[in-house]
Scaffold this active site. Structure first.
Site, PDB file in Angstrom:
ATOM      1  N   SER A 110       0.831  -1.190   0.000  1.00  0.00           N
ATOM      2  CA  SER A 110       0.000   0.000   0.000  1.00  0.00           C
ATOM      3  C   SER A 110       0.875   1.253   0.000  1.00  0.00           C
ATOM      4  CB  SER A 110      -0.938  -0.047   1.220  1.00  0.00           C
ATOM      5  OG  SER A 110      -1.968   0.886   1.087  1.00  0.00           O
ATOM      6  N   ARG A 125     -11.696   6.655   9.679  1.00  0.00           N
ATOM      7  CA  ARG A 125     -11.227   5.274   9.700  1.00  0.00           C
ATOM      8  C   ARG A 125     -12.295   4.320   9.159  1.00  0.00           C
ATOM      9  NH1 ARG A 125      -6.944   1.912   9.377  1.00  0.00           N
ATOM     10  NH2 ARG A 125      -7.173   0.077  10.675  1.00  0.00           N
ATOM     11  N   ASP A 163      -8.540  -6.486  -4.851  1.00  0.00           N
ATOM     12  CA  ASP A 163      -8.126  -5.181  -4.326  1.00  0.00           C
ATOM     13  C   ASP A 163      -8.641  -4.093  -5.267  1.00  0.00           C
ATOM     14  OD1 ASP A 163      -6.871  -2.892  -3.427  1.00  0.00           O
ATOM     15  OD2 ASP A 163      -4.861  -3.772  -3.355  1.00  0.00           O
ATOM     16  N   HIS A 174      -7.935  -5.227  -0.458  1.00  0.00           N
ATOM     17  CA  HIS A 174      -6.620  -4.614  -0.303  1.00  0.00           C
ATOM     18  C   HIS A 174      -5.855  -5.187   0.898  1.00  0.00           C
ATOM     19  CE1 HIS A 174      -3.580  -1.553  -0.594  1.00  0.00           C
ATOM     20  NE2 HIS A 174      -3.854  -1.058   0.591  1.00  0.00           N
ATOM     21  N   ASP A 175      -6.558  -5.445   1.978  1.00  0.00           N
ATOM     22  CA  ASP A 175      -5.923  -5.937   3.200  1.00  0.00           C
ATOM     23  C   ASP A 175      -5.296  -7.321   3.059  1.00  0.00           C
ATOM     24  OD1 ASP A 175      -5.976  -3.870   4.931  1.00  0.00           O
ATOM     25  OD2 ASP A 175      -7.687  -4.552   6.120  1.00  0.00           O
TER      26      ASP A 175
END
Lengths: 215, 389
Positions: B160, B230, B326, B359-360
């Site tokens: 990232s 967040r 992602d 993405h994680d």
């Protein structure tokens, strides 16, 4: 503590025995050169070239699982499609571009061939020969699209969309001003045959061939 | 596991909780033109530096990551962000490699950032802190390594925002870097990603507790704004499939809808939890500054609009990794980097990993990813002559 770590895979030794035709291709590559193996699979040839010829070896492969397996062995391989991605490379980036048994499966073989010789000084291309007598016989007598050990698929699921005979390929090279530096006629098993690779005899009796091409 | 200490130079201080810190000897001239003096870099190391210093792996953390890569985090008590991948006998094996990770410039876990004291005023920097970029973040890391007596890096790895740093390292310091692994990243922040960051920043700045960035001076905390930032960002780190699998439309501690605005759904409750635990460990102004650094990153525009120019003649070995699900840094972004690297005949590997975790995925236990990563890094180490563990 050391026994916790799994030993890293040896990258300097080929992990398995190579197909005989790949061995022939490998023997054509000079040591300490830059090589792009187009359609490199899981990297068997690259691994050999890196280990035994100290070659700066790169690979391009369309199958993601094969790319993963190659990169996991420490090889420099990218996932991509040769018909679109060869265009990215600059002129003369490599000493050799290798294309094994793949040209007949491309949509634009002429462009691919042109690109191989643009990005590399030499192209090493291997092809199945559609002019082999068994192929001719199968079509003549069987009346159906031939299937042989080298061409094992049905017409509707074969990846080979641009099959040619040896003479066809020689004609294309002439038309494109490509010089055939070396040629090898091979049996189905990939064994070298002792006759000219570009003549009518090979066109009838070779199941596959390997050519070293230059501009 | 306990982190092993690097050779300790004279400028090193040690914080009882955050561990080793180095004050950079020279002021940092930022990309904006401003100068930042007495920059502190907080860092962690794992494994031991070998005699010829050839086994250094620099890890670059993501937006809300920090220097605590593995083992127990001293603030949250949880495992470090890459505990799955880094450690004894793991993918990045600390038996073989010396791993170093620094809190980014502008961060909030010991390195100089908006929550630290501005020496000129004796007060927290707040919005007086200069805007920083990925280039500045990496320049500070390079100076940290200088002061630790480390010149060459075997491999710089990051996911990232860490991928942006890995690319910047390879671009700006090609002679120091043998290999770079940018994971789930890009050479420039997309319009969509800038947009998401802007939502986060606006959420923070809309919180009255933020108080124009002066909340620390006034003893306030913009918890709601930071939590909303967040929550929005967290959605972008996942995928629709992953969210659906985890939560579906399941209700939270209730058997029927309440016809109100409580967290009826588990996914709401989960996001609220993510938001509110985040504010305990992250500084709102840091969030503004670091997201801005990502937004400003564009290696192509810095090189005449042609990304390939950034890597002309580069001897760095690259391995790019992306994940199928992602959508924050989709595969196309990594592929664009691969195309640019091919255009300069750089040594590059590229793998797209199949995963539905979004993405994680780069932080999670993904065997195909781990196999690729260890194969590439170990291959580089073998080629570089680093002794096996």
């Amino acid at each position: 503590m050391n026994q916790i770590a799994t030993p890293p895979k040896m990258i300097n030794k080929p992990s398995k025995r190579m197909r005989i035709d790949l061995q022939l291709v490998a023997d054509l590559v000079s040591p300490n050169t830059r090589v792009l193996d187009v359609g490199c699979g899981d990297g068997t040839l690259l691994s050999y070239l890196m280990g035994f010829k100290k070659v700066d070896a790169r690979g391009l492969e369309i199958s993601m699982s094969r790319v993963r397996s190659a990169v996991s062995q420490g090889l420099s391989v990218i996932q991509g499609n040769l018909e679109t991605d060869l265009k990215d490379y600059p002129d003369g980036a490599f000493d050799y571009a290798i294309l094994s048994q793949t040209l007949q499966a491309t949509v634009h073989p002429q462009e691919v061939l042109g690109d191989l010789l643009r990005i590399a000084k030499r192209a090493i291309v291997s092809l199945p020969n559609f002019g082999h007598w068994r192929v001719r016989w199968a079509l003549l007598v069987g009346g159906r699209m031939p299937m042989t050990s080298n061409l094992p698929d049905q017409w509707y699921n074969t990846p080979n969309i641009h099959l040619c005979t040896i003479l066809d390929f020689v004609d294309l090279c002439k038309a494109m001003n490509i010089h055939i530096e070396k040629g090898f006629a091979l049996s189905a098993d990939g064994l070298k045959q002792n006759f000219s690779a570009t003549g009518w005899f090979a066109n009838l009796f070779s199941e596959q061939s390997v050519f070293v091409l230059t501009r | 596991m306990t982190p092993t200490s690097a050779p300790i130079p004279q400028t090193t201080a040690t914080d009882p909780i955050l561990g080793p810190m180095v004050v950079l000897a020279e002021p940092l001239v930022l990309q904006s033109g401003e100068t930042l003096a007495d920059v502190t870099m907080a860092y962690q190391t794992y494994g031991a530096l070998n005699a010829d210093k050839s086994n250094v792996i620099v890890l670059c953390h993501a937006l809300t990551g920090d220097q605590f890569v593995c083992g127990q985090h001293p603030i949250t008590g949880k495992r470090g962000w890459w505990d799955d991948s880094v450690g004894l006998g793991k993918v990045i094996d600390t038996n073989r490699y010396f791993v170093i990770c620094a809190n980014v410039l502008g961060g909030c876990l010991g390195s100089t950032g908006p929550k630290e004291i501005n020496p000129a005023t004796g007060r927290a920097w707040g919005l007086q802190f200069p805007v920083i970029t990925i280039r500045d973040i990496v320049a500070a890391q390079a100076k940290l390594l200088d002061q630790l007596g480390i010149d060459k890096i075997l491999c710089v790895v990051g996911g990232s925002m860490g991928a942006m740093q890995a690319l910047e390292w390879a671009h700006r310091y090609p002679s120091r870097v043998f290999a770079a692994v940018p994971i789930a990243g890009s050479y420039r922040h997309s319009a969509q990603n800038i947009a998401f960051h802007e939502v986060g920043r606006q959420a923070i700045m809309a919180d009255p507790e933020w108080s124009h960035g002066n909340y620390l001076e006034e003893g306030r905390v913009p918890k709601r704004g930071l939590a909303v930032a967040r929550m929005a960002a967290h959605i972008t780190y996942l995928s629709e499939t992953a969210l659906h699998r985890k939560f579906g439309r399941k209700l939270q501690d209730r058997s029927a809808l309440t016809y109100g605005f409580d967290a009826d759904f588990q996914v709401e409750s989960y996001l609220r939890h993510q938001g509110y635990t985040f504010v305990d460990r992250f500084d709102a102004n840091s969030y503004l500054y670091i997201t801005r650094a990502m937004d400003y990153f564009d290696l192509a525009s810095e090189n005449g609009g042609v990304l390939a120019n950034a890597f002309k003649g580069s001897s760095v070995r690259f391995c790019l990794v992306s994940f199928t699900s992602d959508w924050l840094f989709p595969t196309a972004e990594s592929r664009a980097i691969v195309h640019a690297l091919n255009a300069v005949a750089a040594n590059v590997s590229f793998v797209e990993i199949e995963s539905d975790k979004g993405h994680d995925a780069f932080l999670l236990d993904e065997p195909d990813f781990h196999q690729t990563l260890s194969g590439f890094i170990n291959g580089c180490a073998d080629a570089h002559g680093v002794a096996k563990a």
